[in-house]
Design a protein around this motif. Structure first.
Motif, mmCIF file in Angstrom:
data_model
loop_
_atom_site.group_PDB
_atom_site.id
_atom_site.type_symbol
_atom_site.label_atom_id
_atom_site.label_comp_id
_atom_site.label_asym_id
_atom_site.label_seq_id
_atom_site.Cartn_x
_atom_site.Cartn_y
_atom_site.Cartn_z
ATOM 1 N N LEU A 1 0.854 -1.178 0.000
ATOM 2 C CA LEU A 1 0.000 0.000 0.000
ATOM 3 C C LEU A 1 0.898 1.239 0.000
ATOM 4 O O LEU A 1 2.052 1.188 0.425
ATOM 5 N N ALA A 2 0.361 2.362 -0.459
ATOM 6 C CA ALA A 2 1.136 3.604 -0.519
ATOM 7 C C ALA A 2 1.693 3.968 0.860
ATOM 8 O O ALA A 2 2.841 4.413 0.973
ATOM 9 N N ARG A 3 0.899 3.756 1.894
ATOM 10 C CA ARG A 3 1.349 4.043 3.261
ATOM 11 C C ARG A 3 2.644 3.307 3.569
ATOM 12 O O ARG A 3 3.576 3.877 4.139
ATOM 13 N N ASP A 4 2.727 2.037 3.175
ATOM 14 C CA ASP A 4 3.915 1.237 3.464
ATOM 15 C C ASP A 4 5.087 1.616 2.571
ATOM 16 O O ASP A 4 6.237 1.583 3.008
ATOM 17 N N ILE A 5 4.811 1.998 1.332
ATOM 18 C CA ILE A 5 5.891 2.466 0.450
ATOM 19 C C ILE A 5 6.515 3.724 1.037
ATOM 20 O O ILE A 5 7.736 3.872 1.066
ATOM 21 N N ASN A 6 5.675 4.615 1.537
ATOM 22 C CA ASN A 6 6.189 5.865 2.112
ATOM 23 C C ASN A 6 6.917 5.652 3.441
ATOM 24 O O ASN A 6 7.648 6.525 3.884
ATOM 25 N N ARG A 7 6.727 4.502 4.076
ATOM 26 C CA ARG A 7 7.413 4.175 5.337
ATOM 27 C C ARG A 7 8.750 3.463 5.129
ATOM 28 O O ARG A 7 9.462 3.184 6.086
ATOM 29 N N ARG B 1 11.898 -3.610 -5.375
ATOM 30 C CA ARG B 1 10.831 -3.497 -6.374
ATOM 31 C C ARG B 1 9.469 -3.615 -5.681
ATOM 32 O O ARG B 1 9.320 -4.397 -4.758
ATOM 33 N N VAL B 2 8.508 -2.834 -6.176
ATOM 34 C CA VAL B 2 7.181 -2.849 -5.565
ATOM 35 C C VAL B 2 6.089 -2.870 -6.621
ATOM 36 O O VAL B 2 6.328 -2.568 -7.794
ATOM 37 N N GLU B 3 4.900 -3.221 -6.163
ATOM 38 C CA GLU B 3 3.691 -3.149 -6.984
ATOM 39 C C GLU B 3 2.616 -2.504 -6.131
ATOM 40 O O GLU B 3 2.461 -2.829 -4.954
ATOM 41 N N THR B 4 1.873 -1.577 -6.725
ATOM 42 C CA THR B 4 0.770 -0.947 -6.011
ATOM 43 C C THR B 4 -0.377 -0.711 -6.987
ATOM 44 O O THR B 4 -0.174 -0.705 -8.207
ATOM 45 N N VAL B 5 -1.572 -0.522 -6.446
ATOM 46 C CA VAL B 5 -2.760 -0.259 -7.247
ATOM 47 C C VAL B 5 -3.476 0.929 -6.637
ATOM 48 O O VAL B 5 -3.671 0.989 -5.423
ATOM 49 N N GLY B 6 -3.871 1.878 -7.474
ATOM 50 C CA GLY B 6 -4.591 3.037 -6.973
ATOM 51 C C GLY B 6 -5.099 3.909 -8.104
ATOM 52 O O GLY B 6 -4.909 3.605 -9.286
ATOM 53 N N THR B 7 -5.712 5.000 -7.721
ATOM 54 C CA THR B 7 -6.287 5.948 -8.668
ATOM 55 C C THR B 7 -5.241 6.983 -9.062
ATOM 56 O O THR B 7 -4.548 7.528 -8.200
ATOM 57 N N ILE B 8 -5.144 7.276 -10.353
ATOM 58 C CA ILE B 8 -4.229 8.309 -10.843
ATOM 59 C C ILE B 8 -4.825 9.661 -10.443
ATOM 60 O O ILE B 8 -5.948 9.986 -10.829
ATOM 61 N N VAL B 9 -4.069 10.432 -9.659
ATOM 62 C CA VAL B 9 -4.581 11.708 -9.160
ATOM 63 C C VAL B 9 -3.832 12.915 -9.721
ATOM 64 O O VAL B 9 -4.275 14.052 -9.552
ATOM 65 N N SER B 10 -2.698 12.678 -10.380
ATOM 66 C CA SER B 10 -1.967 13.776 -11.027
ATOM 67 C C SER B 10 -1.214 13.210 -12.213
ATOM 68 O O SER B 10 -0.916 12.010 -12.267
ATOM 69 N N ARG B 11 -0.899 14.100 -13.158
ATOM 70 C CA ARG B 11 -0.215 13.662 -14.382
ATOM 71 C C ARG B 11 0.557 14.849 -14.943
ATOM 72 O O ARG B 11 -0.022 15.904 -15.178
ATOM 73 N N ASP B 12 1.856 14.660 -15.156
ATOM 74 C CA ASP B 12 2.699 15.715 -15.707
ATOM 75 C C ASP B 12 3.645 15.070 -16.721
ATOM 76 O O ASP B 12 4.530 14.304 -16.342
ATOM 77 N N MET B 13 3.438 15.384 -18.000
ATOM 78 C CA MET B 13 4.219 14.744 -19.056
ATOM 79 C C MET B 13 5.190 15.726 -19.680
ATOM 80 O O MET B 13 4.827 16.861 -19.989
ATOM 81 N N THR B 14 6.436 15.287 -19.830
ATOM 82 C CA THR B 14 7.467 16.045 -20.534
ATOM 83 C C THR B 14 7.984 15.140 -21.658
ATOM 84 O O THR B 14 7.631 13.966 -21.711
ATOM 85 N N VAL C 1 -7.914 3.788 -12.579
ATOM 86 C CA VAL C 1 -7.287 2.920 -11.577
ATOM 87 C C VAL C 1 -6.198 2.130 -12.300
ATOM 88 O O VAL C 1 -6.459 1.512 -13.336
ATOM 89 N N ALA C 2 -4.975 2.185 -11.767
ATOM 90 C CA ALA C 2 -3.844 1.550 -12.434
ATOM 91 C C ALA C 2 -3.032 0.694 -11.473
ATOM 92 O O ALA C 2 -2.947 0.979 -10.278
ATOM 93 N N ARG C 3 -2.444 -0.341 -12.027
ATOM 94 C CA ARG C 3 -1.489 -1.201 -11.318
ATOM 95 C C ARG C 3 -0.106 -0.774 -11.801
ATOM 96 O O ARG C 3 0.158 -0.760 -13.001
ATOM 97 N N VAL C 4 0.758 -0.422 -10.856
ATOM 98 C CA VAL C 4 2.097 0.069 -11.185
ATOM 99 C C VAL C 4 3.132 -0.870 -10.587
ATOM 100 O O VAL C 4 3.067 -1.198 -9.398
ATOM 101 N N LEU D 1 -9.111 -5.804 -3.966
ATOM 102 C CA LEU D 1 -8.390 -7.082 -3.925
ATOM 103 C C LEU D 1 -6.904 -6.864 -3.620
ATOM 104 O O LEU D 1 -6.293 -7.642 -2.891
ATOM 105 N N HIS D 2 -6.339 -5.782 -4.168
ATOM 106 C CA HIS D 2 -4.939 -5.456 -3.867
ATOM 107 C C HIS D 2 -4.781 -5.130 -2.378
ATOM 108 O O HIS D 2 -3.833 -5.568 -1.739
ATOM 109 N N TRP D 3 -5.710 -4.353 -1.826
ATOM 110 C CA TRP D 3 -5.685 -4.031 -0.400
ATOM 111 C C TRP D 3 -5.657 -5.308 0.441
ATOM 112 O O TRP D 3 -4.845 -5.449 1.352
#
Length: 158
Positions: A13-19, A40-53, A109-112, A141-143
């Motif tokens: 989960l994002a909480r654990d990645i940030n820890r 290496r990690v895998e997480t699933v969540g909603t895309i909330v921002s996007r910045d493309m260069t 919703v994306a799996r990264v 299910l990922h949770w």
């Protein structure tokens, strides 16, 4: 350190990645709760921002426990890193990255999957695979899988 997950994508989960905390002796290894070593990690969540260069796509993934910044590199054709690689392989990588980047839209919703790292003091994922989920249950299910793995394998205290 009694467990290592260096060669697999740990579902977190994002909480654990940030820890995660970086190992002082290795730049690409992190610990989870002091007993699991991973890179290496895998997480699933909603895309909330996007910045493309032209060089990369930076996007945020929020799973309800927190937000993780993800970076997908798009400069395979001009990067000196890939200059030693087979040109056909580089073309395939560049094409795959561009196709995945086109699917990454705010609200999806994306799996990264990718390599976890620290950039300017914040955790981020350098994405190698991003898949937009079609299953409406994928995030839940990922949770559940993360909670199960956290207790049985990673020794995460919730």
């Amino acid at each position: 350190m009694d467990r290592t997950l260096q060669n697999t994508h740990a579902k977190l989960l994002a909480r654990d990645i940030n820890r995660l905390t970086q190992l002082p002796t290795e730049t690409n290894s992190f610990t989870l709760g002091g007993c699991t070593c991973l890179s290496r990690v895998e997480t699933v969540g909603t895309i909330v921002s996007r910045d493309m260069t032209p060089k990369f796509l930076k996007f945020g993934v929020d799973d309800g426990t927190g937000c993780v910044t993800c970076v997908m590199w798009l400069n395979q054709l001009t990067s000196s890193y890939f200059s030693r690689w087979d040109p056909n392989t580089v073309l395939l990588l560049a094409s795959a990255a561009r196709n995945q980047a086109a699917d990454i839209k705010i609200g999806a919703v994306a799996r990264v999957r990718g390599r976890v790292g620290s950039y300017r003091g914040m955790m981020q994922i350098t994405a190698t695979v991003v898949v937009v989920e079609r299953d409406p249950n994928a995030e839940m299910l990922h949770w559940l899988e993360c909670v199960r793995l956290g207790r049985s394998c990673y020794r995460i205290q919730n």
